[in-house]
Motif scaffolding. Structure first.
Motif, PDB file in Angstrom:
ATOM      1  N   ILE A 150       0.800  -1.225  -0.194  1.00 57.82           N
ATOM      2  CA  ILE A 150       0.023   0.121  -0.001  1.00 57.82           C
ATOM      3  C   ILE A 150       0.815   1.277  -0.085  1.00 57.82           C
ATOM      4  O   ILE A 150       0.557   2.162  -0.580  1.00 57.82           O
ATOM      5  CB  ILE A 150      -1.019  -0.073   1.375  1.00 57.82           C
ATOM      6  CG1 ILE A 150      -1.903  -1.239   1.308  1.00 57.82           C
ATOM      7  CG2 ILE A 150      -1.896   1.147   1.520  1.00 57.82           C
ATOM      8  CD1 ILE A 150      -2.707  -1.480   2.417  1.00 57.82           C
ATOM      9  N   LEU A 154       0.983   4.281  -2.725  1.00 55.14           N
ATOM     10  CA  LEU A 154       0.983   5.720  -2.415  1.00 55.14           C
ATOM     11  C   LEU A 154       2.232   6.456  -2.818  1.00 55.14           C
ATOM     12  O   LEU A 154       2.090   7.751  -3.383  1.00 55.14           O
ATOM     13  CB  LEU A 154       0.728   5.698  -0.718  1.00 55.14           C
ATOM     14  CG  LEU A 154      -0.319   5.398  -0.306  1.00 55.14           C
ATOM     15  CD1 LEU A 154      -0.361   5.464   1.231  1.00 55.14           C
ATOM     16  CD2 LEU A 154      -1.608   6.435  -0.867  1.00 55.14           C
ATOM     17  N   SER A 157       1.639   7.138  -6.497  1.00 53.86           N
ATOM     18  CA  SER A 157       0.366   7.958  -6.833  1.00 53.86           C
ATOM     19  C   SER A 157       1.039   9.376  -6.489  1.00 53.86           C
ATOM     20  O   SER A 157       0.735  10.271  -7.407  1.00 53.86           O
ATOM     21  CB  SER A 157      -0.399   7.833  -5.704  1.00 53.86           C
ATOM     22  OG  SER A 157      -1.465   9.065  -5.712  1.00 53.86           O
ATOM     23  N   PHE A 201      -4.806   2.654  -5.672  1.00 53.15           N
ATOM     24  CA  PHE A 201      -4.078   3.298  -4.993  1.00 53.15           C
ATOM     25  C   PHE A 201      -2.857   3.923  -5.639  1.00 53.15           C
ATOM     26  O   PHE A 201      -2.206   5.248  -5.272  1.00 53.15           O
ATOM     27  CB  PHE A 201      -3.639   2.950  -3.756  1.00 53.15           C
ATOM     28  CG  PHE A 201      -4.521   2.857  -2.540  1.00 53.15           C
ATOM     29  CD1 PHE A 201      -4.236   3.713  -1.615  1.00 53.15           C
ATOM     30  CD2 PHE A 201      -5.806   2.429  -2.624  1.00 53.15           C
ATOM     31  CE1 PHE A 201      -5.032   3.703  -0.295  1.00 53.15           C
ATOM     32  CE2 PHE A 201      -6.832   2.283  -1.452  1.00 53.15           C
ATOM     33  CZ  PHE A 201      -6.347   3.183  -0.387  1.00 53.15           C
ATOM     34  N   SER A 202      -2.393   3.440  -6.590  1.00 59.55           N
ATOM     35  CA  SER A 202      -0.940   3.400  -7.235  1.00 59.55           C
ATOM     36  C   SER A 202      -1.248   4.474  -8.421  1.00 59.55           C
ATOM     37  O   SER A 202      -0.494   5.066  -8.800  1.00 59.55           O
ATOM     38  CB  SER A 202      -0.404   2.339  -7.768  1.00 59.55           C
ATOM     39  OG  SER A 202      -1.138   1.697  -8.875  1.00 59.55           O
ATOM     40  N   LEU A 209      -8.351  10.023  -4.283  1.00 61.03           N
ATOM     41  CA  LEU A 209      -8.846   8.830  -3.413  1.00 61.03           C
ATOM     42  C   LEU A 209      -9.705   8.965  -2.452  1.00 61.03           C
ATOM     43  O   LEU A 209     -10.576   8.378  -2.293  1.00 61.03           O
ATOM     44  CB  LEU A 209      -7.469   7.993  -2.869  1.00 61.03           C
ATOM     45  CG  LEU A 209      -6.468   7.427  -3.479  1.00 61.03           C
ATOM     46  CD1 LEU A 209      -5.088   7.183  -2.765  1.00 61.03           C
ATOM     47  CD2 LEU A 209      -7.040   6.079  -4.173  1.00 61.03           C
ATOM     48  N   LEU A 239      -4.798  -1.168   5.243  1.00 62.86           N
ATOM     49  CA  LEU A 239      -5.514  -0.408   4.704  1.00 62.86           C
ATOM     50  C   LEU A 239      -6.434   0.451   5.421  1.00 62.86           C
ATOM     51  O   LEU A 239      -6.671   1.711   5.072  1.00 62.86           O
ATOM     52  CB  LEU A 239      -6.482  -1.222   3.632  1.00 62.86           C
ATOM     53  CG  LEU A 239      -7.171  -0.699   2.496  1.00 62.86           C
ATOM     54  CD1 LEU A 239      -6.143   0.092   1.572  1.00 62.86           C
ATOM     55  CD2 LEU A 239      -7.979  -1.537   1.720  1.00 62.86           C
TER      56      LEU A 239
END
Length: 324
Positions: A150, A154, A157, A201-202, A209, A239
């Motif tokens: 995760i 991020l 992102s 998420f990426s 988001l 998460l």
């Protein structure tokens, strides 16, 4: 309750002189520094450097290392007086080195709550200070942990998107994909579900988001984080931490403070970090969230739970009542 600091009414030059003369007295430094705004702290550091030819933050680091019996107070003052990107770099380095649950939270706070420009500066500070890339260290520290997937998403992102680029249509589409991913989890198709969530998420910025989770609530009548509670596992827990930090940061910080206050003494490092984070994020809103959830004022909780170290208690109280 910690009294109002007389240092708040003195000039920067006078404050610097008092800091220099009392640089080994933590109670005096707390009164002088803990309630200062970011601009005031920068002014004090600049004046201190000009007058005494040394960096105040570096001086605090040396005193911290020389006084392990007062580690929490000196470490708190040292972190507080850093510029935010430098603080992120120091916190992140410790976190990737240890790799525990609290350290995962520390990294989540950095990757979730920072704007792209701030996160870029934090990564540059990390590279300059440690000669390493934060994203690489993050992934190599514990690549098998579900939370690392995760965090890696991020990181991608933030690299790929600007904070202002949001789309209601994309938010609705992502909400529906998240809903389908949860169905897959309930059917036992965990890897397939996780792949979809990590992909979203990426590819999305933090604001995008947030919009997706808002759309999810609007479409399905409940929060995505609530639906996650039907399945328990490392991925789901990791998460949940990210989503709470992303969507309700003041509640997140209030809960982290409470957990740290009610835990044993080993959690003081976490308490220092989240109190400083609360001051930067908006202490008044964190205090309001704390009182709503626990029916107790934060200052009263600090006095009740940190009774064995008066100096550290006063530092936390001043943080809770300062400008942030």
């Amino acid at each position: 309750m910690s009294p109002t600091s007389p240092f708040l009414s003195v000039t920067v030059e006078e404050a610097c002189r008092d800091l220099f003369e009392n640089r080994n007295r933590p109670r005096t430094l707390i009164r002088a520094l803990a309630r200062r705004s970011p601009d005031e702290r920068r002014g004090i550091k600049a004046s201190y450097r000009a007058v005494y030819g040394e960096e105040l933050v570096e001086g605090l680091r040396r005193v911290k290392e020389a006084n392990p019996e007062s580690e929490q107070v000196w470490s708190g003052l040292w972190l507080w007086m850093m510029e935010p990107p430098e603080r992120d770099a120091a916190v992140a380095r410790d976190a990737v080195g240890r790799g525990g649950g609290d350290d995962y939270n520390a990294l989540v706070e950095i990757y979730v709550l920072r704007k792209s420009s701030h996160l870029f500066s934090s990564k540059q500070a990390y590279l300059m200070r440690f000669g390493r890339h934060l994203d690489s260290d993050l992934l190599s520290a514990d690549a098998e942990r579900q939370g690392s997937k995760i965090l890696a998403a991020l990181a991608a992102s933030h690299r790929s998107h600007h904070d202002h680029e949001v789309s209601r249509h994309i938010g609705n589409c992502d909400a529906k994909r998240l809903h389908e991913a949860l169905k897959k989890r309930s059917e036992g198709r965990m890897e397939e579900s996780s792949t979809v969530i990590v992909e979203i998420f990426s590819k999305r910025s933090i604001p995008q988001l947030r919009l997706a989770f808002s759309s999810y609530r609007h479409i399905y009548g409940h929060d995505f984080i609530e639906a996650l509670e039907t399945v328990n596992g490392e991925f789901e827990e990791s998460l949940r931490v990210v989503i709470q930090c992303m969507c309700t940061p003041y509640t997140y910080y209030s809960e982290m403070i409470h957990l740290s206050l009610t835990a044993d003494a080993t959690k003081k490092t976490v308490l220092t970090r989240v109190m400083i984070g609360s001051a930067e994020a908006g202490m008044e809103k964190v205090k309001a969230a704390y009182e709503r959830r626990y029916n107790l004022k934060l200052e009263d909780a600090i006095c009740e739970r940190v009774s064995d170290d008066e100096i550290y208690r006063d530092f936390l109280l001043d943080l809770s009542n300062g400008h942030g």
